[in-house]
Design an enzyme around this catalytic site. Structure first.
Site, PDB file in Angstrom:
ATOM      1  N   HIS A   1       0.804  -1.213   0.000  1.00 43.97           N
ATOM      2  CA  HIS A   1       0.000   0.000   0.000  1.00 43.97           C
ATOM      3  C   HIS A   1       0.842   1.269   0.000  1.00 43.97           C
ATOM      4  CE1 HIS A   1       0.858   0.681   4.302  1.00 43.97           C
ATOM      5  NE2 HIS A   1       0.760  -0.640   4.434  1.00 43.97           N
ATOM      6  N   ASP A   2       0.366   2.250  -0.753  1.00 41.39           N
ATOM      7  CA  ASP A   2       0.963   3.583  -0.820  1.00 41.39           C
ATOM      8  C   ASP A   2       2.346   3.597  -1.461  1.00 41.39           C
ATOM      9  OD1 ASP A   2      -1.207   4.964   0.739  1.00 41.39           O
ATOM     10  OD2 ASP A   2      -0.490   3.577   2.282  1.00 41.39           O
TER      11      ASP A   2
ATOM     12  N   GLY B   1       4.818  -1.345   2.515  1.00 46.12           N
ATOM     13  CA  GLY B   1       4.098  -0.099   2.283  1.00 46.12           C
ATOM     14  C   GLY B   1       5.014   1.098   2.187  1.00 46.12           C
TER      15      GLY B   1
END
Length: 261
Positions: A120-121, A138
């Site tokens: 994520h991100d 992440g």
């Protein structure tokens, strides 16, 4: 438009007529595909996911799935992918988190090989290569033209600089310099013959003894490889044992990358 009848496409998904959606693909209601994309089979596209043109996505890949983050509680975060990427089998791409910027982004012209994970991100630039099982935790940034080698995990919040090359099996816990070749130390060593395995395969004691002599010359006699080969060629024994030595010498002599000793 070519959509296999087994594909499941939610109302609201945007799929141009130039796209191909193969068997057993699942596409969520907030997914937008660009022109000319090819979903080979068993692809899952979920969440608020925008994918550009001419991307090829192979079987069992999941894109835009919920992040592997205990702080995520269903916020409407996003995944964005550019044009002309090749995303191979079993790749996973998690959408962003509210506290991490809200979007996972992949640029254009990338090769993302089997079993890679983009957490994520994370932000992946253009013309990058993520080799098999490369793993981005992440909030990782991969700049343009960088390569992350196979089985290389990159720690959260690390940046891999442009044109960097990370060797396979390297654990990255700090930023990687642009233009660099960065790799874990490779202290591989041969420890002698595989005596138990060879015995189980029917190698006689005479064959094993001659191979052990050869390996002592190769690994423990303080000879360079060329000198060790000459000594090995002088060893004598039964015909099948001499065939083993001939194969060993031939293997070393035709090696183009050198052998592990």
């Amino acid at each position: 438009m070519s959509i296999h009848p087994s594909a499941v496409i939610a109302d609201g998904a945007v799929i141009p007529e130039s796209c191909t959606v193969g068997p057993f693909c699942t596409i969520g209601p907030e997914v937008v595909l660009g022109e000319g994309c090819n979903l080979v089979s068993h692809v899952v596209l979920d969440g608020r996911t925008r994918i550009g043109a001419r991307n090829t996505i192979y079987a069992f890949t999941s894109i835009g799935i919920s992040p592997q983050d205990l702080k995520y509680h269903g916020e409407p975060t996003e995944t964005e992918i550019g044009d002309g990427n090749t995303i191979r089998e079993c790749v996973t791409v998690s959408r962003g988190t509210a506290k991490g910027g809200g979007i996972t982004r992949i640029g254009s012209g990338n090769l993302i090989m089997a079993y890679a994970h983009i957490g994520h991100d994370s932000q992946v630039g253009n013309h990058c290569i993520l080799a098999n099982a490369a793993t981005l935790a992440g909030h990782v940034t991969i700049e343009d033209y960088a390569t992350v080698g196979a089985f290389s995990p990159v720690h959260q919040f690390c940046t891999v600089g442009a044109h960097a090359y990370i060797g396979g099996g390297t654990i990255v816990t700090q930023d990687v310099l642009p233009y660099s070749l960065t790799s874990a130390r490779r202290e591989n060593k041969a420890f002698g013959i595989n005596k138990v395995g060879l015995s189980r395969k029917g190698f006689s004691p005479e064959r094993l003894a001659l191979l052990q002599k050869a390996y002592r010359l190769l690994l423990a006699a303080r000879l360079n490889t060329t000198a060790a080969i000459e000594k090995i060629k002088e060893l004598d024994g039964p015909p099948d044992a001499k065939e083993d030595l001939a194969y060993l010498v031939s293997f070393i002599e035709r090696s183009e990358r050198g052998v592990i000793k």
